[in-house]
Write an enzyme that holds these catalytic residues in place. Structure first.
Site, mmCIF file in Angstrom:
data_model
loop_
_atom_site.group_PDB
_atom_site.id
_atom_site.type_symbol
_atom_site.label_atom_id
_atom_site.label_comp_id
_atom_site.label_asym_id
_atom_site.label_seq_id
_atom_site.Cartn_x
_atom_site.Cartn_y
_atom_site.Cartn_z
ATOM 1 N N ASP A 35 1.164 -8.671 -10.621
ATOM 2 C CA ASP A 35 0.391 -7.469 -10.954
ATOM 3 C C ASP A 35 -0.558 -7.778 -12.104
ATOM 4 O O ASP A 35 -0.251 -8.603 -12.964
ATOM 5 C CB ASP A 35 1.340 -6.330 -11.360
ATOM 6 C CG ASP A 35 0.759 -4.966 -11.048
ATOM 7 O OD1 ASP A 35 -0.273 -4.616 -11.651
ATOM 8 O OD2 ASP A 35 1.327 -4.244 -10.215
ATOM 9 N N PHE A 38 -3.472 -3.009 -13.811
ATOM 10 C CA PHE A 38 -4.666 -2.157 -13.880
ATOM 11 C C PHE A 38 -4.273 -0.677 -13.864
ATOM 12 O O PHE A 38 -4.827 0.134 -14.610
ATOM 13 C CB PHE A 38 -5.618 -2.489 -12.729
ATOM 14 C CG PHE A 38 -6.806 -1.572 -12.652
ATOM 15 C CD1 PHE A 38 -7.593 -1.321 -13.770
ATOM 16 C CD2 PHE A 38 -7.146 -0.957 -11.468
ATOM 17 C CE1 PHE A 38 -8.686 -0.462 -13.709
ATOM 18 C CE2 PHE A 38 -8.235 -0.097 -11.393
ATOM 19 C CZ PHE A 38 -9.005 0.152 -12.518
ATOM 20 N N ASP A 60 -4.346 -11.574 -11.074
ATOM 21 C CA ASP A 60 -5.247 -10.707 -10.328
ATOM 22 C C ASP A 60 -5.351 -11.235 -8.896
ATOM 23 O O ASP A 60 -5.671 -12.415 -8.708
ATOM 24 C CB ASP A 60 -6.626 -10.733 -11.016
ATOM 25 C CG ASP A 60 -7.515 -9.606 -10.532
ATOM 26 O OD1 ASP A 60 -7.646 -9.457 -9.308
ATOM 27 O OD2 ASP A 60 -8.065 -8.891 -11.381
ATOM 28 N N VAL A 61 -5.110 -10.369 -7.905
ATOM 29 C CA VAL A 61 -5.112 -10.864 -6.513
ATOM 30 C C VAL A 61 -6.470 -11.340 -6.028
ATOM 31 O O VAL A 61 -6.541 -11.976 -4.970
ATOM 32 C CB VAL A 61 -4.596 -9.836 -5.479
ATOM 33 C CG1 VAL A 61 -3.095 -9.716 -5.496
ATOM 34 C CG2 VAL A 61 -5.303 -8.519 -5.576
ATOM 35 N N LEU A 75 0.552 -4.954 -1.835
ATOM 36 C CA LEU A 75 0.350 -3.582 -2.307
ATOM 37 C C LEU A 75 -0.703 -3.489 -3.407
ATOM 38 O O LEU A 75 -0.999 -2.389 -3.880
ATOM 39 C CB LEU A 75 1.685 -3.011 -2.845
ATOM 40 C CG LEU A 75 2.618 -2.327 -1.840
ATOM 41 C CD1 LEU A 75 3.027 -3.237 -0.717
ATOM 42 C CD2 LEU A 75 3.855 -1.785 -2.549
ATOM 43 N N LYS A 93 -13.364 -5.454 -3.970
ATOM 44 C CA LYS A 93 -13.011 -6.873 -4.124
ATOM 45 C C LYS A 93 -11.500 -7.056 -4.030
ATOM 46 O O LYS A 93 -11.012 -8.015 -3.426
ATOM 47 C CB LYS A 93 -13.459 -7.381 -5.499
ATOM 48 C CG LYS A 93 -14.891 -7.802 -5.595
ATOM 49 C CD LYS A 93 -15.096 -8.411 -6.981
ATOM 50 C CE LYS A 93 -16.494 -8.886 -7.203
ATOM 51 N NZ LYS A 93 -16.700 -9.351 -8.587
ATOM 52 N N ASN A 101 -6.731 -13.816 0.036
ATOM 53 C CA ASN A 101 -5.834 -14.694 -0.725
ATOM 54 C C ASN A 101 -4.383 -14.615 -0.244
ATOM 55 O O ASN A 101 -3.710 -15.642 -0.123
ATOM 56 C CB ASN A 101 -5.944 -14.386 -2.222
ATOM 57 C CG ASN A 101 -7.269 -14.876 -2.782
ATOM 58 O OD1 ASN A 101 -7.816 -15.876 -2.304
ATOM 59 N ND2 ASN A 101 -7.801 -14.175 -3.772
ATOM 60 N N TYR A 147 -12.734 2.272 -1.371
ATOM 61 C CA TYR A 147 -11.319 2.177 -0.999
ATOM 62 C C TYR A 147 -11.171 2.142 0.527
ATOM 63 O O TYR A 147 -10.555 1.223 1.081
ATOM 64 C CB TYR A 147 -10.591 3.387 -1.579
ATOM 65 C CG TYR A 147 -9.093 3.420 -1.342
ATOM 66 C CD1 TYR A 147 -8.244 2.548 -2.016
ATOM 67 C CD2 TYR A 147 -8.533 4.350 -0.474
ATOM 68 C CE1 TYR A 147 -6.863 2.600 -1.816
ATOM 69 C CE2 TYR A 147 -7.158 4.421 -0.276
ATOM 70 C CZ TYR A 147 -6.326 3.541 -0.950
ATOM 71 O OH TYR A 147 -4.962 3.607 -0.747
ATOM 72 N N THR A 177 1.902 9.652 -0.443
ATOM 73 C CA THR A 177 3.288 9.445 -0.858
ATOM 74 C C THR A 177 3.424 9.793 -2.340
ATOM 75 O O THR A 177 2.510 9.544 -3.125
ATOM 76 C CB THR A 177 3.691 7.983 -0.595
ATOM 77 O OG1 THR A 177 3.505 7.713 0.800
ATOM 78 C CG2 THR A 177 5.143 7.725 -0.958
HETATM 79 P P1 NAD Z 1 -0.383 2.049 -7.842
HETATM 80 O O1 NAD Z 1 -1.739 2.155 -8.420
HETATM 81 O O2 NAD Z 1 0.752 2.640 -8.613
HETATM 82 O O3 NAD Z 1 -0.014 0.550 -7.542
HETATM 83 C C1 NAD Z 1 -0.962 -0.454 -7.304
HETATM 84 C C2 NAD Z 1 -0.589 -1.653 -8.159
HETATM 85 O O4 NAD Z 1 -1.525 -2.706 -7.887
HETATM 86 C C3 NAD Z 1 -0.648 -1.362 -9.654
HETATM 87 O O5 NAD Z 1 0.499 -1.864 -10.291
HETATM 88 C C4 NAD Z 1 -1.902 -2.104 -10.103
HETATM 89 O O6 NAD Z 1 -1.844 -2.512 -11.454
HETATM 90 C C5 NAD Z 1 -1.929 -3.260 -9.132
HETATM 91 N N1 NAD Z 1 -3.261 -3.842 -8.939
HETATM 92 C C6 NAD Z 1 -4.440 -3.179 -8.752
HETATM 93 N N2 NAD Z 1 -5.448 -4.056 -8.621
HETATM 94 C C7 NAD Z 1 -4.896 -5.291 -8.729
HETATM 95 C C8 NAD Z 1 -5.424 -6.608 -8.696
HETATM 96 N N3 NAD Z 1 -6.741 -6.848 -8.522
HETATM 97 N N4 NAD Z 1 -4.574 -7.655 -8.857
HETATM 98 C C9 NAD Z 1 -3.256 -7.443 -9.056
HETATM 99 N N5 NAD Z 1 -2.691 -6.214 -9.103
HETATM 100 C C10 NAD Z 1 -3.512 -5.163 -8.947
HETATM 101 O O7 NAD Z 1 -0.453 2.686 -6.374
HETATM 102 P P2 NAD Z 1 0.664 2.901 -5.273
HETATM 103 O O8 NAD Z 1 0.641 4.346 -4.907
HETATM 104 O O9 NAD Z 1 1.943 2.282 -5.670
HETATM 105 O O10 NAD Z 1 0.013 2.120 -4.047
HETATM 106 C C11 NAD Z 1 0.478 0.844 -3.631
HETATM 107 C C12 NAD Z 1 -0.271 0.447 -2.368
HETATM 108 O O11 NAD Z 1 -0.018 1.396 -1.330
HETATM 109 C C13 NAD Z 1 -1.783 0.380 -2.550
HETATM 110 O O12 NAD Z 1 -2.286 -0.737 -1.858
HETATM 111 C C14 NAD Z 1 -2.272 1.644 -1.904
HETATM 112 O O13 NAD Z 1 -3.572 1.507 -1.387
HETATM 113 C C15 NAD Z 1 -1.243 1.857 -0.811
HETATM 114 N N6 NAD Z 1 -1.153 3.284 -0.443
HETATM 115 C C16 NAD Z 1 -0.537 4.175 -1.259
HETATM 116 C C17 NAD Z 1 -0.507 5.516 -0.904
HETATM 117 C C18 NAD Z 1 0.175 6.552 -1.760
HETATM 118 O O14 NAD Z 1 0.096 7.738 -1.424
HETATM 119 N N7 NAD Z 1 0.848 6.218 -2.824
HETATM 120 C C19 NAD Z 1 -1.127 5.948 0.274
HETATM 121 C C20 NAD Z 1 -1.771 4.999 1.072
HETATM 122 C C21 NAD Z 1 -1.763 3.658 0.708
#
Ligand code: NAD
Ligand code: UDP
Length: 324
Positions: A35, A38, A60-61, A75, A93, A101, A147, A177
Site C-alpha cells: 500500500d 494514499f 506504489d502499484v 485492490l 494511472k 504491473n 475511475y 460496500t
Molecule cells: P480504500 O480507498 O479504502 O482502499 C484502497 C487502498 O489502495 C488504500 O489503502 C490506498 O492507500 C491504496 N492505494 C491507492 N492507490 C494506490 C497506489 N497507487 N499504490 C498502492 N496503493 C494504493 O477503498 P476500498 O473501498 O477498500 O476499495 C478497495 C478496492 O475495491 C478498490 O480497487 C476499489 O476500486 C474497489 N471497489 C470498492 C467498492 C466499495 O464500495 N468499497 C466498490 C467497488 C469497487
C-alpha cells in the site's frame, strides 16, 4: 485450497484490503500487504504487524515490484468519488499501470490474480438491475471517468493477459460496500451520514435523495472475493458482487438517523455531475457459480458500522479528500 499460499493484497491497508488481510492471516496464509497509504492509515493493519505470516510494504502499484507469490488480490485504487477525483490522473494511472504491473507479476510467478473491479463500469446504467453482459453507459470525459474508464481498461488488460498469456485471472465487479474501517472522511454516503448523525449535524442529501444504491456489508463482500479467488471451476468472471436490496439515498439517511438516535436534520444540496440515478446488481451469476449471496441486511450492517464509528478518534484520519 492450500492454506499456506503466499498472497499479495495490493491496497491491503484500505477499508476492504485490511479486513481481507486479517481474514487471510487468520486462515494461516502468508500475506503481503502492499500500500502507498494514499487513502488509508497504518492503524488499519497495525494489529497484524507482529504476526509471523504478515508483511507490510509501502509501495506504489504504478511502479513494478519483484515478489514471489501464489495469489494476488488487486485492490489498490482510491474508491470514493472524493478520493479518486482528488488526483484524477493518478487514479487512472493506478488502475491501468497497477493492472499491468500485477498482471506481469502474475505471469512471471504463474500466480492467480483477482481484479477488484466495480459497478462503475456500468456508468449511469440504462439497464436495471445490471447484469454482467450489460456494457454500460460511461461518460468518458466526465468527472467520474478517471475511475470508471480506468477500471474498464483494467478489465480489458486482465482479459488480454488471460487470452494472450494464459494468466489465471478473476474479475469481480463490486457494488457499493460499507462497514467498519471505512475512511470517515472519504465522502461516501454511508460514512458521511454516520459521521454527520453522530455529531448531530445536518445530513447532506445530494439532490432530492431519490437516486438509489444497493449496499453490501463488508464481510459479505469479502467472502465473495475469497470464493471467487478459490473457485476451481474455470469461472473467471466478470461477476457482480453486491447486495441487491435497493434503497433510495433518502431512505438511507432516515435509517441512519433512526439507528443513531440523532437529532440531525436532512438538508438537500446539489447533485454531483454524472451521479448514477439507479444502481442494483443482478447477482444470479454469483449465486449460480459461487453459491454466494449476501447475508447481512442493511439495518444490521449499519448498526455494526455505527458502533465502529463510535470507537474511532477522527483526529487520527487525514485527508486527501476535500470533504475533510
Ligand atoms: P480504500 O480507498 O479504502 O482502499 C484502497 C487502498 O489502495 C488504500 O489503502 C490506498 O492507500 C491504496 N492505494 C491507492 N492507490 C494506490 C497506489 N497507487 N499504490 C498502492 N496503493 C494504493 O477503498 P476500498 O473501498 O477498500 O476499495 C478497495 C478496492 O475495491 C478498490 O480497487 C476499489 O476500486 C474497489 N471497489 C470498492 C467498492 C466499495 O464500495 N468499497 C466498490 C467497488 C469497487
Ligand atoms: N450522497 C449524498 N450525500 C453525501 C454523499 C453522497 O446524498 O453526503 C449520494 C451521492 O450523490 C450518490 C450516493 O449518495 O447518489 C452514493 O454516493 P457514494 O459517493 O457513496 O458512492 P457512488 O456514487 O460511487 O455510488
Amino acid at each position: 485450497m492450500n492454506q499456506k499460499q503466499r498472497i499479495l493484497v495490493t491496497g491491503g491497508a484500505g477499508f476492504l484490503g485490511s479486513q481481507l488481510c486479517e481474514m487471510l492471516v487468520a486462515r494461516g496464509n502468508d500475506v503481503i500487504c502492499l500500500d502507498n497509504f494514499f487513502t488509508s492509515q497504518k492503524v488499519n493493519v497495525a494489529h497484524l504487524l507482529d504476526k509471523p505470516n504478515f508483511e507490510l510494504i509501502r509501495h506504489d502499484v504504478i511502479v513494478p515490484i519483484w515478489l514471489e507469490v501464489d495469489q494476488i488480490y488487486n485492490l489498490a485504487c482510491p474508491a470514493s468519488p472524493g478520493h479518486y477525483q482528488f488526483n484524477p490522473i493518478k487514479t487512472i494511472k493506478t488502475s491501468v499501470m497497477g493492472a499491468i504491473n500485477v498482471l506481469g507479476l502474475a505471469k512471471r510467478c504463474n500466480a492467480r490474480v483477482l481484479q477488484a473491479s466495480t459497478s462503475e463500469v456500468y456508468g449511469d446504467p440504462e439497464v436495471h438491475p445490471q447484469t454482467e453482459c450489460y456494457r454500460g453507459s460511461v461518460n468518458p470525459i466526465g468527472p467520474r471517468a478517471c475511475y470508471d474508464e480506468g477500471k474498464r481498461a483494467a478489465e480489458t488488460l486482465f482479459m488480454e493477459y488471460h487470452r494472450m498469456n494464459k494468466v489465471d485471472i478473476r474479475i469481480v465487479r463490486i457494488f457499493n460496500t460499507y462497514g467498519p474501517r471505512m475512511h470517515p472522511f472519504d465522502g461516501r454516503v454511508v460514512s458521511n451520514f454516520i459521521r454527520q448523525a453522530l455529531a448531530n449535524e445536518p445530513l447532506t442529501l445530494f439532490g432530492d435523495g431519490s437516486q438509489t444504491r444497493s449496499f453490501c456489508y463488508r464481510d459479505d463482500l469479502l467472502n465473495a472475493l475469497v470464493k471467487m479467488m478459490e473457485n476451481e471451476s474455470g469461472f473467471i468472471g466478470p461477476v457482480n458482487v453486491g447486495n441487491p436490496d435497493e434503497f433510495t439515498i433518502r431512505e438511507l439517511a432516515e435509517l441512519v438517523i433512526e439507528l443513531t438516535g440523532s437529532s440531525s436534520k436532512i438538508v438537500e444540496t446539489d447533485l454531483p455531475i454524472d451521479d448514477p440515478v439507479r444502481r442494483q446488481p443482478d447477482i444470479s451469476l454469483a449465486r449460480e457459480r459461487l453459491q454466494w449471496e449476501p447475508e447481512i441486511k442493511l439495518r444490521l450492517g449499519l448498526q455494526k458500522t455505527i458502533d465502529w464509528f463510535k470507537t474511532i478518534d477522527l483526529d487520527h484520519y487525514h485527508p486527501p479528500t476535500p470533504n475533510f
